[in-house]
Design an enzyme around this catalytic site. Structure first.
Site, short mmCIF file in Angstrom:
data_model
loop_
_atom_site.label_atom_id
_atom_site.label_comp_id
_atom_site.label_asym_id
_atom_site.label_seq_id
_atom_site.Cartn_x
_atom_site.Cartn_y
_atom_site.Cartn_z
N TYR A 1 0.81 -1.21 0.00
CA TYR A 1 0.00 0.00 0.00
C TYR A 1 0.85 1.27 0.00
O TYR A 1 0.37 2.32 -0.41
CB TYR A 1 -0.91 0.05 1.23
CG TYR A 1 -1.98 -1.00 1.32
CD1 TYR A 1 -2.28 -1.85 0.25
CD2 TYR A 1 -2.70 -1.16 2.50
CE1 TYR A 1 -3.26 -2.82 0.36
CE2 TYR A 1 -3.69 -2.13 2.62
CZ TYR A 1 -3.95 -2.95 1.55
OH TYR A 1 -4.92 -3.91 1.68
N LEU B 1 -18.00 -1.74 1.84
CA LEU B 1 -19.05 -0.90 1.25
C LEU B 1 -19.09 -1.05 -0.28
O LEU B 1 -19.73 -0.26 -0.97
CB LEU B 1 -18.84 0.57 1.63
CG LEU B 1 -18.78 0.83 3.15
CD1 LEU B 1 -18.55 2.30 3.43
CD2 LEU B 1 -20.05 0.33 3.83
N ILE C 1 -13.17 -3.46 7.74
CA ILE C 1 -12.16 -2.39 7.71
C ILE C 1 -12.45 -1.43 6.54
O ILE C 1 -11.69 -1.38 5.56
CB ILE C 1 -10.73 -2.96 7.61
CG1 ILE C 1 -10.61 -4.02 6.50
CG2 ILE C 1 -10.30 -3.56 8.94
CD1 ILE C 1 -9.18 -4.42 6.20
N ALA D 1 -11.43 8.82 4.21
CA ALA D 1 -10.40 9.84 4.37
C ALA D 1 -10.87 11.01 5.23
O ALA D 1 -10.16 11.47 6.12
CB ALA D 1 -9.93 10.34 3.01
#
Length: 271
Positions: A48, A187, A226, A230
């Site tokens: 990441y 989501l 998880i 932001a």
């Protein structure tokens, strides 16, 4: 905060994912805000590029390090014994910590024997710089093979899971074996926000469709989530899912209204 408890370990049920942030500064600010709101679970990975940002935020937060559950993952190129050991120490340096709570094998790998990678992860656990080990993106069969080759319990299998992604077989296995199913992209990359079933249920509680999707996940046995966010508003929205509970018929409606099969899990989830 709710917890998923297994193998004597309490895993915060809701965490912050840190993949695909626009910049390390954005990631650091998001982690800082999340910890301030009450998150105690932060997920990162070697690929990441966010370990440094996570480390900067956690190390300067007004929260004890021992109170934050930090997960990172081995990249595809770091699966040999030497690379597992070396890269994990590099991750610890980036994270500004003496240990990680959970080290995952990010995905199956056919080029390095599974026993070699898992064995090295176990050695790091024995050394104390890794508290727990696990896997990510493993199928049922792959998870079972990892469990067979690991002296330490496999704490979690982190996979994509949301109302549009059926993980019934895997979740049944995780429940049977005491393995946490950690849902990334819970989501569906924003897709749940336009779902009529989720929105209708949310109206009854003054909640958004996204909050209903998260609640649906967290009410399933052995599931943690998880979501990535932001901005503080979205972080707060995702976190505000512990003050309501879905009824059994609403849980069924999410399964059925989004096309996910329920038969395999109906009895296990009490539905």
């Amino acid at each position: 905060m709710e917890y998923v408890t297994t193998q004597g370990v309490e895993v915060p049920a809701l965490g912050l994912g840190t993949a695909r942030f626009d910049s390390t500064d954005v990631c650091r600010r998001a982690v800082e805000a999340a910890l301030d709101i009450g998150y105690r679970h932060v997920d990162t990975a070697q690929i990441y590029g966010t370990e440094g940002a996570v480390g900067a935020a956690v190390s300067t937060a007004a929260v004890d390090r021992d109170d934050v559950f930090v997960t990172t993952k081995l990249s595809e190129s770091n699966r040999s014994r030497d690379r597992v050991l070396e890269s994990t120490r590099q991750s610890l340096a980036a994270l500004r910590t003496d240990y990680v709570d959970l080290l995952l094998m990010h995905s199956p790998n056919s080029t390095v024997p599974l026993a070699e990678t898992i064995g090295a992860m176990n050695d790091l656990r024995d050394e104390g710089i890794v508290r727990h080990v696990g896997v990510s993106n493993f199928s049922v069969d792959q998870l079972r093979r990892a469990m067979e080759r690991s002296d330490a319990p496999i704490l979690t299998n982190q996979v994509e899971y949301h109302p549009y992604r059926d993980q019934s077989a895997l979740l049944e296995t995780c429940i049977d074996e005491g393995v946490v199913l950690t849902a990334y992209s819970p989501l569906a990359v924003g897709k749940v926000t336009s779902n009529a079933t989720l929105a209708e249920i949310g109206d009854r509680y003054g909640k958004t469709a996204a909050q209903v999707a998260l609640r649906w996940l967290l009410q399933q046995e052995m599931v943690a989530a998880i979501p990535k966010a932001a901005g503080r508003d979205h972080l707060r929205e995702n976190f505000d899912v512990f003050d309501f509970a879905l009824a059994d018929d609403e849980m069924r409606a999410v399964f059925e209204g989004t096309g996910g099969p329920i038969d395999g899990l109906r009895d296990r989830l009490g539905l």
